[in-house]
Scaffold this active site. Structure first.
Site, PDB file in Angstrom:
ATOM      1  N   ASP A 115       0.860  -1.179   0.000  1.00 41.13           N
ATOM      2  CA  ASP A 115       0.000   0.000   0.000  1.00 41.13           C
ATOM      3  C   ASP A 115       0.898   1.231   0.000  1.00 41.13           C
ATOM      4  O   ASP A 115       1.963   1.239   0.622  1.00 41.13           O
ATOM      5  CB  ASP A 115      -0.937   0.047   1.204  1.00 41.13           C
ATOM      6  CG  ASP A 115      -2.026   1.106   1.005  1.00 41.13           C
ATOM      7  OD1 ASP A 115      -3.050   0.777   0.391  1.00 41.13           O
ATOM      8  OD2 ASP A 115      -1.828   2.264   1.428  1.00 41.13           O
ATOM      9  N   HIS A 161      -6.096   5.100   5.697  1.00 39.37           N
ATOM     10  CA  HIS A 161      -5.467   6.051   4.772  1.00 39.37           C
ATOM     11  C   HIS A 161      -4.019   6.352   5.128  1.00 39.37           C
ATOM     12  O   HIS A 161      -3.494   7.405   4.748  1.00 39.37           O
ATOM     13  CB  HIS A 161      -6.279   7.351   4.663  1.00 39.37           C
ATOM     14  CG  HIS A 161      -7.638   7.159   4.084  1.00 39.37           C
ATOM     15  ND1 HIS A 161      -7.849   6.569   2.852  1.00 39.37           N
ATOM     16  CD2 HIS A 161      -8.873   7.441   4.582  1.00 39.37           C
ATOM     17  CE1 HIS A 161      -9.152   6.522   2.605  1.00 39.37           C
ATOM     18  NE2 HIS A 161      -9.793   7.033   3.640  1.00 39.37           N
ATOM     19  N   ASP A 180      -3.487   0.568   5.968  1.00 37.35           N
ATOM     20  CA  ASP A 180      -4.192  -0.043   4.843  1.00 37.35           C
ATOM     21  C   ASP A 180      -3.514  -1.340   4.393  1.00 37.35           C
ATOM     22  O   ASP A 180      -4.197  -2.286   3.952  1.00 37.35           O
ATOM     23  CB  ASP A 180      -4.267   0.943   3.671  1.00 37.35           C
ATOM     24  CG  ASP A 180      -5.265   2.072   3.938  1.00 37.35           C
ATOM     25  OD1 ASP A 180      -5.965   2.005   4.960  1.00 37.35           O
ATOM     26  OD2 ASP A 180      -5.324   3.013   3.122  1.00 37.35           O
TER      27      ASP A 180
END
Length: 456
Positions: free
Chosen positions: A6, A144, A149
């Site tokens: 991520d 976020h 994430d």
């Protein structure tokens, strides 16, 4: 080995944006093996809306390493692993682009947990990371942020495996599975259902609105080509993110697909079609009666509220035709606006103007020749059909040109006979036309004269 990734970035597309945070979790399919996580100094200011979303601001990354400093480590972690991410093409496009700038080549097989979730957990209300995690009872305490994430994606990946998703993963990793290159919101089944025949295809957004219309000789192949590269620019990335479904309209021939595309772009005005939106016949030949009773011919830019005698893409094309009519029918160049200014009429000097510009020829006499000129122009315009293969063996396709203009197109029974236009109009759909469409038809008729049948 799976590398579950991520990233956080300064914007939504790799070109002209940069990574601000990256997290990689290596997973062997049973458990987490190790992880790497760091903030990244992007080299550009982080927009306020991104700061509000991620909580990462310019001060936080001021002392972080630049991507060029961590590129060797990133490449080492990713190069021999399957690249896994939620909406994988987004994360992959950024890392591929920034590694390339640092001299590293990334060519990993990819897995998208959005697509995996759709197959393993069908019927979920939404497959965004937040919503699918909520649906499956996975909490995301640091939403976020790359680490938070990535953790959620790891747990989602493990639930996919626990639910019997290994066979799905193996299928998706076979060769260069095309599904990994599709827009994240587009079901692969829709691509598989597309025919390999000529026609027009439509891309729809989340609300079902058409955002792009295209034509093809092979619909499935052409649609697939839209997704064969992962360009990093804003326009391509936004385009792909907005594709949620595909519909199509088969046609008998590629020419009909071209024509239908023109019509549909003008009718629907899709946001991502640009090349044909601007095309309109630029000029028209118009006629009107002046206050002295004389019929005037004039070339003007197209006027929506007036019907032209004929249309032209180029002003020069219209000027050449008008000069030809003036000479053939003894019309006045001044009354046709070919000669401007205060000089005496060149038609009088050369003997083809009969004095209408000076009032020495009556309106009735002059107007009769204007009508003859218009009649001759219309009569000279061809009427013909182009008959070709249909969508199946029991029909044939037909395009009708009537007095130089496209009347329409459609499909006739395979054994239908054509003697004049009235025989076929009930089978045809009328369409608006323009010079571009007429040009396509005339060029095709010239190339394939055997398909053309002139009509009385």
């Amino acid at each position: 080995m799976y590398a579950i990734v991520d990233i956080e970035t300064t914007g939504g597309y790799a070109a002209n944006n940069a990574i601000t945070e990256v997290a990689i979790v290596l997973h062997d399919g049973n458990r987490e093996v190790k992880r790497y996580e760091t903030l990244v100094r992007p080299g550009i200011s982080i927009p306020r809306y991104v700061q509000a979303l991620t909580g990462i601001n310019d001060e936080m990354v001021a002392d972080a390493p630049g991507f060029e400093e961590i590129a060797p480590t990133i490449h080492e972690w990713l190069k021999d692993s399957v690249f896994v991410a939620h909406n994988v093409n987004f994360d992959y496009s950024f890392l591929h682009s920034q590694l390339k700038e640092c001299g590293f080549h990334l060519d990993s097989r990819k897995l998208c947990t959005v697509r995996l979730s759709r197959k393993v957990f069908p019927g979920a209300p939404s497959y965004s990371l937040g919503n699918i995690c909520q649906h499956l009872g996975i909490s995301i305490p640091n939403r976020h942020r790359a680490g938070g994430d990535a953790n959620a994606t790891v747990l989602l990946f493990e639930k996919i495996l626990q639910a019997g998703g290994l066979e799905v993963i193996r299928t998706m990793l076979k060769g260069r599975n095309k599904e990994q290159y599709l827009p994240v919101n587009l079901p692969a089944e829709q691509l598989d259902r597309l025919p390999q025949t000529p026609g027009v295809y439509y891309f729809h957004d989340q609300k079902g609105k058409v955002i792009y219309v295209g034509k093809a000789n092979n619909i499935r192949q052409r649609v697939s080509s839209h997704f064969s590269n992962n360009k990093t620019g804003r326009q391509k990335q936004e385009f792909l993110r907005n594709i949620y479904s595909i519909s199509h309209e088969p046609t008998g021939t590629e020419l009909m697909a071209f024509l239908l595309e023109c019509v549909e772009i003008k009718r629907l005005w899709p946001v991502y079609n640009r090349s044909l939106k601007r095309f309109e016949p630029s000029y028209g030949l118009y006629t009107y009666e002046d206050r002295n009773g004389y019929s005037r011919l004039i070339l003007e830019k197209r006027k929506k509220q007036l019907q032209p005698v004929y249309t032209f893409s180029l002003l020069l094309e219209g000027q050449n035709l008008l000069r030809k009519l003036i000479r053939e029918f003894d019309l006045c160049p001044r009354l046709c606006f070919v000669q401007k200014g205060e000089q005496s009429c060149e038609g009088l000097h050369e003997g083809y103007c009969r004095g209408a510009c000076e009032g020495s020829e009556s309106p009735k006499s002059y107007n009769r020749r204007v009508d003859e000129a218009i009649g001759a122009l219309i009569k000279s315009l061809p009427s013909f059909t182009l008959v070709d293969r249909g969508r199946h063996a029991e029909e044939k396709s037909c395009i009708l040109i009537e007095q130089g203009r496209l009347y329409g197109m459609g499909y006739l029974p395979a054994d239908a006979a054509i003697y004049d236009a009235s025989d076929i109009k009930n089978y045809l759909t009328r369409y608006p036309e323009n010079d571009y469409m007429r040009g396509l038809i005339y060029a095709h008729a010239e190339r394939w004269p055997v398909k053309r049948k002139d009509l009385p």
